[in-house]
Every structure is written in structure tokens, then in C-alpha cells.
Design a protein around this motif. Structure first.
Motif, PDB file in Angstrom:
ATOM      1  N   ASN A 296       0.969  -0.959   0.129  1.00 30.43           N
ATOM      2  CA  ASN A 296       0.132   0.156   0.210  1.00 30.43           C
ATOM      3  C   ASN A 296       0.773   1.372   0.041  1.00 30.43           C
ATOM      4  O   ASN A 296       2.160   1.094   0.119  1.00 30.43           O
ATOM      5  CB  ASN A 296      -0.892  -0.042   1.188  1.00 30.43           C
ATOM      6  N   ASN A 297       0.103   2.287   0.143  1.00 27.90           N
ATOM      7  CA  ASN A 297       1.140   3.473   0.028  1.00 27.90           C
ATOM      8  C   ASN A 297       0.335   4.692   0.968  1.00 27.90           C
ATOM      9  O   ASN A 297       0.233   5.720   0.647  1.00 27.90           O
ATOM     10  CB  ASN A 297       1.118   4.306  -1.144  1.00 27.90           C
ATOM     11  N   VAL A 298       0.169   4.278   2.376  1.00 25.29           N
ATOM     12  CA  VAL A 298      -0.299   5.161   3.188  1.00 25.29           C
ATOM     13  C   VAL A 298       0.586   6.043   3.663  1.00 25.29           C
ATOM     14  O   VAL A 298       1.995   5.884   3.881  1.00 25.29           O
ATOM     15  CB  VAL A 298      -0.931   4.429   4.451  1.00 25.29           C
ATOM     16  N   LYS A 299       0.354   7.356   3.868  1.00 26.49           N
ATOM     17  CA  LYS A 299       1.682   8.491   4.051  1.00 26.49           C
ATOM     18  C   LYS A 299       1.892   8.562   5.524  1.00 26.49           C
ATOM     19  O   LYS A 299       2.870   8.855   6.094  1.00 26.49           O
ATOM     20  CB  LYS A 299       1.128   9.759   3.369  1.00 26.49           C
ATOM     21  N   ASP A 300       0.634   8.406   6.429  1.00 23.45           N
ATOM     22  CA  ASP A 300       1.006   8.496   7.861  1.00 23.45           C
ATOM     23  C   ASP A 300       0.085   7.473   8.607  1.00 23.45           C
ATOM     24  O   ASP A 300      -0.903   7.509   8.794  1.00 23.45           O
ATOM     25  CB  ASP A 300       0.198   9.914   8.347  1.00 23.45           C
ATOM     26  N   ILE A 301       0.962   6.305   9.154  1.00 22.21           N
ATOM     27  CA  ILE A 301       0.431   5.214   9.752  1.00 22.21           C
ATOM     28  C   ILE A 301      -0.065   5.346  10.996  1.00 22.21           C
ATOM     29  O   ILE A 301      -0.698   5.071  11.609  1.00 22.21           O
ATOM     30  CB  ILE A 301       1.376   3.996   9.729  1.00 22.21           C
ATOM     31  N   MET A 302       0.444   6.038  11.730  1.00 24.62           N
ATOM     32  CA  MET A 302       0.499   6.465  13.166  1.00 24.62           C
ATOM     33  C   MET A 302      -0.293   7.690  13.770  1.00 24.62           C
ATOM     34  O   MET A 302      -0.091   8.015  14.888  1.00 24.62           O
ATOM     35  CB  MET A 302       1.843   6.057  13.923  1.00 24.62           C
ATOM     36  N   THR A 303      -0.916   8.395  12.985  1.00 23.90           N
ATOM     37  CA  THR A 303      -1.460   9.688  13.095  1.00 23.90           C
ATOM     38  C   THR A 303      -2.838   9.239  14.235  1.00 23.90           C
ATOM     39  O   THR A 303      -3.665   8.224  13.814  1.00 23.90           O
ATOM     40  CB  THR A 303      -1.872  10.341  12.073  1.00 23.90           C
ATOM     41  N   GLY A 304      -2.929  10.107  15.224  1.00 24.26           N
ATOM     42  CA  GLY A 304      -4.390   9.965  15.935  1.00 24.26           C
ATOM     43  C   GLY A 304      -5.277  11.162  15.792  1.00 24.26           C
ATOM     44  O   GLY A 304      -6.432  10.821  16.476  1.00 24.26           O
ATOM     45  N   TYR A 305      -5.386  11.427  14.553  1.00 22.37           N
ATOM     46  CA  TYR A 305      -6.309  12.313  13.820  1.00 22.37           C
ATOM     47  C   TYR A 305      -7.047  11.527  12.654  1.00 22.37           C
ATOM     48  O   TYR A 305      -6.485  11.219  11.722  1.00 22.37           O
ATOM     49  CB  TYR A 305      -5.925  13.500  13.308  1.00 22.37           C
ATOM     50  N   ARG A 306      -8.245  10.943  13.107  1.00 23.30           N
ATOM     51  CA  ARG A 306      -8.893  10.110  12.026  1.00 23.30           C
ATOM     52  C   ARG A 306     -10.553  10.282  12.182  1.00 23.30           C
ATOM     53  O   ARG A 306     -10.997  10.767  13.258  1.00 23.30           O
ATOM     54  CB  ARG A 306      -8.369   8.499  12.335  1.00 23.30           C
ATOM     55  N   THR A 307     -11.142   9.936  11.214  1.00 14.63           N
ATOM     56  CA  THR A 307     -12.678   9.817  11.084  1.00 14.63           C
ATOM     57  C   THR A 307     -13.023   8.461  10.762  1.00 14.63           C
ATOM     58  O   THR A 307     -12.281   7.880   9.610  1.00 14.63           O
ATOM     59  CB  THR A 307     -13.572  10.866  10.298  1.00 14.63           C
ATOM     60  N   PHE A 308     -14.033   7.790  11.191  1.00 18.45           N
ATOM     61  CA  PHE A 308     -14.342   6.602  10.853  1.00 18.45           C
ATOM     62  C   PHE A 308     -15.863   6.439  10.571  1.00 18.45           C
ATOM     63  O   PHE A 308     -16.785   7.456  11.063  1.00 18.45           O
ATOM     64  CB  PHE A 308     -14.085   5.673  11.935  1.00 18.45           C
ATOM     65  N   SER A 309     -16.325   5.442   9.850  1.00 19.04           N
ATOM     66  CA  SER A 309     -17.568   5.137   9.526  1.00 19.04           C
ATOM     67  C   SER A 309     -18.218   4.389  10.630  1.00 19.04           C
ATOM     68  O   SER A 309     -17.402   3.581  11.470  1.00 19.04           O
ATOM     69  CB  SER A 309     -17.782   4.402   8.345  1.00 19.04           C
ATOM     70  N   TYR A 310     -19.729   4.227  10.729  1.00 14.90           N
ATOM     71  CA  TYR A 310     -19.966   3.253  11.612  1.00 14.90           C
ATOM     72  C   TYR A 310     -19.819   1.733  11.448  1.00 14.90           C
ATOM     73  O   TYR A 310     -19.382   1.023  12.531  1.00 14.90           O
ATOM     74  CB  TYR A 310     -21.639   3.333  11.594  1.00 14.90           C
ATOM     75  N   GLU A 311     -19.659   1.359  10.317  1.00 23.28           N
ATOM     76  CA  GLU A 311     -19.464   0.096   9.808  1.00 23.28           C
ATOM     77  C   GLU A 311     -17.809  -0.386  10.099  1.00 23.28           C
ATOM     78  O   GLU A 311     -17.648  -1.461  10.736  1.00 23.28           O
ATOM     79  CB  GLU A 311     -19.462  -0.252   8.318  1.00 23.28           C
ATOM     80  N   PHE A 312     -17.062   0.594  10.090  1.00 26.70           N
ATOM     81  CA  PHE A 312     -15.677   0.176  10.543  1.00 26.70           C
ATOM     82  C   PHE A 312     -15.471   0.234  12.015  1.00 26.70           C
ATOM     83  O   PHE A 312     -14.885  -0.614  12.524  1.00 26.70           O
ATOM     84  CB  PHE A 312     -14.525   1.452  10.054  1.00 26.70           C
ATOM     85  N   VAL A 313     -16.172   1.079  12.729  1.00 22.99           N
ATOM     86  CA  VAL A 313     -16.039   1.306  14.209  1.00 22.99           C
ATOM     87  C   VAL A 313     -16.708  -0.096  14.686  1.00 22.99           C
ATOM     88  O   VAL A 313     -15.863  -0.544  15.706  1.00 22.99           O
ATOM     89  CB  VAL A 313     -16.733   2.231  14.643  1.00 22.99           C
ATOM     90  N   LYS A 314     -17.794  -0.655  14.449  1.00 24.22           N
ATOM     91  CA  LYS A 314     -18.343  -1.530  14.987  1.00 24.22           C
ATOM     92  C   LYS A 314     -17.866  -3.171  14.299  1.00 24.22           C
ATOM     93  O   LYS A 314     -18.482  -3.963  14.944  1.00 24.22           O
ATOM     94  CB  LYS A 314     -19.904  -1.679  14.693  1.00 24.22           C
TER      95      LYS A 314
END
Length: 310
Positions: free
Chosen positions: A146-164
Motif C-alpha cells: 500500500n502507500n499510506v503516508k501517515d500510519i500512526m496519526t491519532g487524527y482520524r474519522t471512521f464510519s459506523y461500519e468500520f468502528v463496529k
């Protein structure tokens, strides 16, 4: 289709009395419709009292560690969009609306606030943290293609499906790494938004230990690589064993064909053992990969049911 979308701002906190009031007020200003939750993780400096006074919903998690806090947050709170931030005032509130909208519009299951593409390396005063972020990013992108640029950031938003549907296994700061790998492996929609980062204000101390927490993150990467990609993991070790077997065994075999004698029995025995281990590891990887594929199929069915029931 739901018309009123609920946003929950999640702030895990441990001794953030110097910054928590400003963080709450900043996010209330940009997301007035959101519920702001502060989960206090055994703070001793009155963080919870300050958070309540600032208007946050304060809850408590008595098991120490950020991963434990996130586990409770994800289990307890229902929302259409979850915004996770730290309570140390290092992340800008002005990106929050954009990040939430990407989730609410269905464009992303996880939005990553990318610090490393903006001001992180100039603002952060801890050089080993910079090196650690680069190392973790390199390892995960190589191992998980993959090519994620920031793996360890604590600033994120999530969908209900991801969280649950996210099984929180980590107890500490390695939780962000676990989130990223899970999202990549389960093919969730990821979007990165560059955000400005500023170092902690004077008097505010980081709870992250560069060496012990860094080791935990690397251990988490190795563990998740084994669990998510067992064929690749076990084949790497299998190839190493095979190389050892060939290095020790080929000279013995050549000597036998030349003289009819086997002068180095210990080398031959170790070579045979290494060859057997290599074969066993390869077969183990194949079997576990089949199990992982079956698990992914069941996980997709679970996501479908989760979506239908929400």
C-alpha cells in the motif's frame, strides 16, 4: 435512509489538563452539532473536571492504555461518523469538517489526518519519533502493498461500519498501526487529508515512550503480518531454513559423489532438519492462508448484515 447524521468526537485523555479545554472548545466551534466525548484514562491532574466544565461528555476507562480506551469508545458509542483526536492540542480543528463529510457522504470508511506530508518533521522535536514514523510507514507499505503516508496519526474519522466491525486487540499506542493494517487488509475505503501538525505546548508532556512503545509497534506489525498474510510470513522463514539446508547440505552431497564418503554427519543432520522445517513451514503457511481467506469471506457477510441492521 437517516436524515439527521450523528457525529461523535472521541478524545482519549491521560493527564491533559493544560490543553483539553482548548481542544474541546476548538472542536465545538467547527462541529457544533457533534457530541464530544472525553474518556479519562486514570488522569491525576483534574483533566476530567476541566473537560466537564468545557461541555464534554466525560466517561472513564480504568484499564491503562490508549488501545483500552478506544475499545470502550467504539463499544459504547453509536454514531454515523466518529472523529478521533488526541487531547494534546497538536491537531488543527479546521480539517475536522472536511474529514467528517468524507465519511458522511460515503466516500471513505476511514479518513487519515496526514501529518507527515505537512509540518510534522519540522514541528516535532523528537528525532527518534521522526525516524520511527518513517520506519513504520516503510514496513507497512512494503509488507501490505500500500502507500499510506501517515500510519500512526491519532487524527482520524471512521464510519459506523468500520468502528463496529473493528476488533481492537492492542492495549496501548500501537492501536493506530492496528487500525491502518486492518483497514488495508479488509479493503475499507481510505482517504488521506494533509493536516498541519504543531508540537505540544510548553508544559505538556508526551505519554509516548520512544523505545518501549516503538518496540511494541514493531512487534504489532510482525504479529499482524503473520495473522493477515500467513503464507508470506511463513514462506519467508521457510526460505531462510531452505537456504541454511542448502549451504550445509550441498558440500556434503558433493563430497559423497566424489569420494563415496560422508565425513560431516552433523552438517548433514542439521541440513536435513532445516529442510524438513522449511517444508513444514511452507505447508503451515498454505493452510493458514486458506483459513484467512475463509475468515475474509465471513467478515464480508458480517459487514453486509451490519449495514442492513443499521
Amino acid at each position: 435512509m437517516k436524515t439527521n447524521k450523528k457525529i461523535a468526537v472521541l478524545i482519549p485523555c491521560y493527564n491533559e489538563s493544560k490543553t483539553i479545554e482548548k481542544v474541546i472548545k476548538d472542536y465545538k466551534k467547527v462541529l457544533p452539532e457533534a457530541d464530544i466525548y472525553v474518556y479519562d484514562n486514570n488522569s491525576s491532574d483534574g483533566t476530567d473536571k476541566i473537560a466537564k466544565k468545557a461541555g464534554a461528555i466525560v466517561k472513564y476507562e480504568y484499564r491503562q492504555g490508549k488501545g483500552n480506551v478506544i475499545r470502550s469508545m467504539f463499544k459504547d458509542i453509536d454514531a454515523d461518523c466518529y472523529l478521533m483526536i488526541d487531547g494534546d492540542d497538536t491537531y488543527p480543528a479546521e480539517n475536522a469538517k472536511e474529514m467528517c463529510n468524507l465519511v458522511l457522504e460515503g466516500k471513505a470508511d476511514m479518513v487519515i489526518g496526514d501529518r507527515l506530508s505537512s509540518t510534522y518533521f519540522t514541528e516535532n522535536k523528537r528525532p527518534f519519533h521522526n525516524l520511527g514514523n518513517k520506519m513504520v510507514r516503510f514496513l507497512i507499505n512494503k509488507l501490505f502493498n500500500n502507500n499510506v503516508k501517515d500510519i500512526m496519526t491519532g487524527y482520524r474519522t471512521f464510519s459506523y461500519e468500520f468502528v463496529k466491525s473493528f476488533p481492537v486487540l492492542s492495549k496501548g499506542f500501537e492501536i493506530e498501526t492496528e487500525m491502518t493494517i486492518h483497514a488495508i487488509d479488509k479493503n475499507f475505503k481510505l482517504i488521506e487529508v494533509p493536516v498541519n501538525y504543531k508540537d505540544r505546548p510548553e508544559g505538556s508532556e508526551s505519554k509516548l515512550n520512544t523505545y518501549s512503545d516503538g518496540f511494541k509497534v514493531l512487534k504489532t506489525i510482525a504479529t499482524l503480518f503473520k495473522e493477515y498474510k500467513p503464507a508470506a510470513f511463513f514462506n519467508i522463514i521457510s526460505i531462510i531454513c531452505l537456504i541454511i539446508s542448502l549451504i550445509l547440505g550441498i558440500p556434503v552431497v558433493l563430497e559423497y559423489f566424489k569420494t563415496g564418503l560422508v565425513p560431516k554427519f552433523p552438517s548433514l543432520i542439521v541440513a536435513c532438519i532445516a529442510l524438513v522445517v522449511a517444508l513444514l513451514l511452507s505447508v503451515t503457511g498454505i493452510i493458514l492462508q486458506v483459513i484467512v481467506k475463509k475468515h475474509k469471506q465471513l467478515y464480508e457477510l458480517y459487514l453486509n448484515n451490519l449495514h442492513l441492521n443499521y
